[in-house]
Design a protein around this motif. Sequence first.
Motif, short mmCIF file in Angstrom:
data_model
loop_
_atom_site.label_atom_id
_atom_site.label_comp_id
_atom_site.label_asym_id
_atom_site.label_seq_id
_atom_site.Cartn_x
_atom_site.Cartn_y
_atom_site.Cartn_z
N PRO A 82 40.66 33.00 42.35
CA PRO A 82 40.36 32.81 40.93
C PRO A 82 39.27 33.77 40.45
O PRO A 82 38.37 34.13 41.20
N THR A 83 39.41 34.18 39.20
CA THR A 83 38.37 35.01 38.58
C THR A 83 38.09 34.45 37.19
O THR A 83 38.97 33.87 36.56
N THR A 84 36.88 34.62 36.74
CA THR A 84 36.50 34.14 35.41
C THR A 84 36.78 35.25 34.40
O THR A 84 36.26 36.36 34.56
N PRO A 85 37.61 34.97 33.39
CA PRO A 85 37.94 36.03 32.44
C PRO A 85 36.81 36.27 31.44
O PRO A 85 35.95 35.40 31.23
N PHE A 86 36.83 37.43 30.83
CA PHE A 86 36.01 37.77 29.67
C PHE A 86 34.51 37.73 29.95
O PHE A 86 33.72 37.33 29.11
N VAL A 87 34.14 38.12 31.17
CA VAL A 87 32.72 38.24 31.49
C VAL A 87 32.31 39.71 31.63
O VAL A 87 31.14 40.01 31.71
N VAL A 143 35.20 50.62 43.18
CA VAL A 143 35.13 50.05 41.84
C VAL A 143 35.04 48.53 41.90
O VAL A 143 35.43 47.90 42.88
N ILE A 144 34.52 47.97 40.81
CA ILE A 144 34.47 46.52 40.65
C ILE A 144 35.49 46.15 39.58
O ILE A 144 35.41 46.62 38.45
N MET A 145 36.46 45.34 39.93
CA MET A 145 37.47 44.92 38.97
C MET A 145 37.14 43.56 38.36
O MET A 145 37.59 43.24 37.28
N SER A 146 36.38 42.78 39.11
CA SER A 146 35.88 41.50 38.63
C SER A 146 34.62 41.21 39.44
O SER A 146 34.59 41.50 40.63
N PRO A 147 33.57 40.62 38.82
CA PRO A 147 32.37 40.32 39.59
C PRO A 147 32.61 39.34 40.73
O PRO A 147 31.81 39.25 41.65
#
Lengths: 647, 207
Positions: A82-87, A143-147
């Motif tokens: 899971p990833t948190t969107p819009f951060v 690269v970072i695609m999501s924190p």
Amino acid sequence: MYYNVYGEKVSRARHNEMLNAAKNRRELVAAGLTSRRDLWKMGLLTAGGMLVAKSGLSAQSNSGSPGSFNLCVVGNQAASPPTTPFVEKLVVMPQAMPVASLSPAHTKSPNTAAGEVRSGDDQAFDQFPPQLLYNFVQHTLNVIMSPQLPMQTVWGFDDSNGNATSPGPTYAAHYGVPQLTRNNNALPPASQNGGFGLPSTTTHLHNAHNPSESDGNPCDFYEIGQFCDQHYPNVLAGFSSTNPPNGDINEALSTLWYHDHRVDFTSQNTYKGLLGFYLLFNQFDTGDEGTGFHLPSYPQFDIPLAFADKVFDPKSGLLFFDTFNLDGILGDKFLVNGKIQPFFEVQPRRYRFRLLDTGPSRFYQYFVTDLNNLSQQNPYWLIANDGNLLPNPLQITSVRIGPAERVDIIIDFKPFAGKTIYLENRLRQINGMGPVPPAGFVSGQIECSGNGFSDILPAGQGNLLLQFRVSGTSVSDGSVDPATHPTFYSLPDTTATPRVTRTFKFDRLNGQWSINGQFMNCGAITPRSIFANPPRLQVQQNSVEHWILSNGTGDWTHPIHIHLEEHQILSRTAGLSVATNTAPLSAAERSRKDVSQLHPNERVLLFFRFRDWLGKYPIHCHNVVHEDHAMMGLWNIVPQGDTVLVP
Amino acid sequence: MDTSRRTLLGMAAMTPLAGTLLASKTRTTPAVDASAAARERIHERYFPDIILRNQDNKKFRFYEDVVKDRIVTINFFFSKCDGVCPRITANLVKVQKLLGDRVGRDVFMNSITLKPEEDSPKVLKHFAEMYHVRPGWNFLTGKPADIELLRQHMGFTNPDPRLDKETEQHIGNVRYGNERLMLWAACPGMGDAKYIAESIGWVIRND
């Protein structure tokens, strides 16, 4: 928010089930428990005796979904953590910067001694001497695609001026300013590919009216340490034929993109990051809203958006590519310009967005969604199809594109001042076959979807791709209001009699993708030549042809791309043989195109005028998984063409 | 094996989460442990270690003995198939000739029966002799459930479940790959033999 592998929202409990199933599955394999009986005992084998191994990891042990490996059973595969969107903020790729000189200097003939691989001499170097030189280096980037995910090692482009990104730096090119790019392969050895990707590349400039030796042909690949000089004349089609000396202004291009095109490995190499935008401006489409067509100014209000769907390993969180897939790959994480579900702070005014579907296999249908007012339709403006400005803007509430297609749209955020809204994909797609056909459509693919499935998901229940945070402060807007019905380019005439009408049947035999029953074949790769040997067909330079694209694969949708010249769709006809039931073209399709969607059981008639250059070019499906499995063919432009009807 | 994998993944997880840029501007050397983890992930996902027997009745574990550390071609067939199989097998015979003594040394060819209940090692021996197959090419059979598991893992499936059940409609592609370098691709078995041989050459690399 939790998603399954199809990008559909699922509950947290459901997601946990999927993760547990994935864990069980790994433990089983690790323990060597792979016999049918063991799996059955563990509840991991379905009633049909099939383990859902191909697409991933089954959650059927807990949820008891009926049936076998089955189209009807959607959403039973977990993949990414899971990833948190819009951060994270939307990142806009930097503008590519030229270099003062190349070392060694460019030579008209390929400089093989220095490690250059090029298919032949420059066709028009003297006529269009480059005014700008670029030195692009392909290498790895972290690269970072999501924190919430670990750092990912991808492949990107470096303009040798400190801009090293994936997607790569954006070219802001101009008609009348020829340029040359040296593309260098500085990728790491294959042993460091992280699971996919071949460090052997060829960079195609998608939709450019470029000579064959600079096109980035799939067979013109080069290896680590080698390079290819690609001359981009930035000249309008017709410059040496129908409209000398400057070409036909109604053939002006604007939103192009570059991407790796290495034969058999294009899907892996582009998924790994080898792609970027190439914007082409002229005296009308100026990039300055104070001049020309008064379109929103680049780069502040003219934003390229590269959409990609990807999968991350649930255990390591690292980017994963299903190299064993033959049908088409879907991801459950949606990225815009290299970030998973970013947000973008905008002013309450008009913006031009250039939407690009980078694939590998997903189609999108874009809606503007206000989650606080789901019943409201939020119209916006379509101004270009495949980067070609339409005669006039069209007001729409959604537009559908497939892999490699582009649309330029204008969204006016003024009515949304102070609000947060979304760009949402509401198109339902469950596998590599293409979008789910509309409800009521007779189709084997969706025989299980009669119970209320539709091709379009309800507002707010699709994939929220990009969040717009519209500031409340009013600002000036010097861009043209599309509602005033501005005029862009006219469509080139399509009444000329074709020299020949050829048919291309896109087919599948025992899982083998083909065109007219034949498979991709580079033929003789060395010695390098701008001509394919043997070609599937020979087009006569400066002639008109009609091409019929025919879908022999039933329920599959194929986005078909033809290099060099754009086409216009003359008709879409249901069925494969008798010309009945011709469907009216949508207003958006009355445009110039370089990719046309070939829908299930359909024929599409295309108009082509082949001009100016000689050499080899491909025709292929741009579902890059199909392309990599031989749904491609090479054709030549030569002074004296042939009349092969079914090449 | 399990312990070492955990160690490797643990190291991968410690990769620092620095940087919020689109991409860092420095060149980096990819972590070797990340590649090792990726190789393990490919093994887990695609290569179940089922037991197979070849035309000489020799026992092979699919991952350990057939795929691991090797450059391979893998396709599915059955001896009584009169659809696409004869053309594909004849094609692969040409590919074997074109690759010459590299087969059995650099490249290992594998054809796996979809009808193991019919295709015993003896039947496969006869089949291989009929096509004048040379060493370095295994025709493999095993337990039906194992073969089905392998077919599913390897993606030789049809997304239409009805077609997937028809053995005559089986996938005719030939997968080629280099297990150590994690390079995997596929080409149509009915394609031009010379071009298939050329394609296999793309994954014969030392890097």
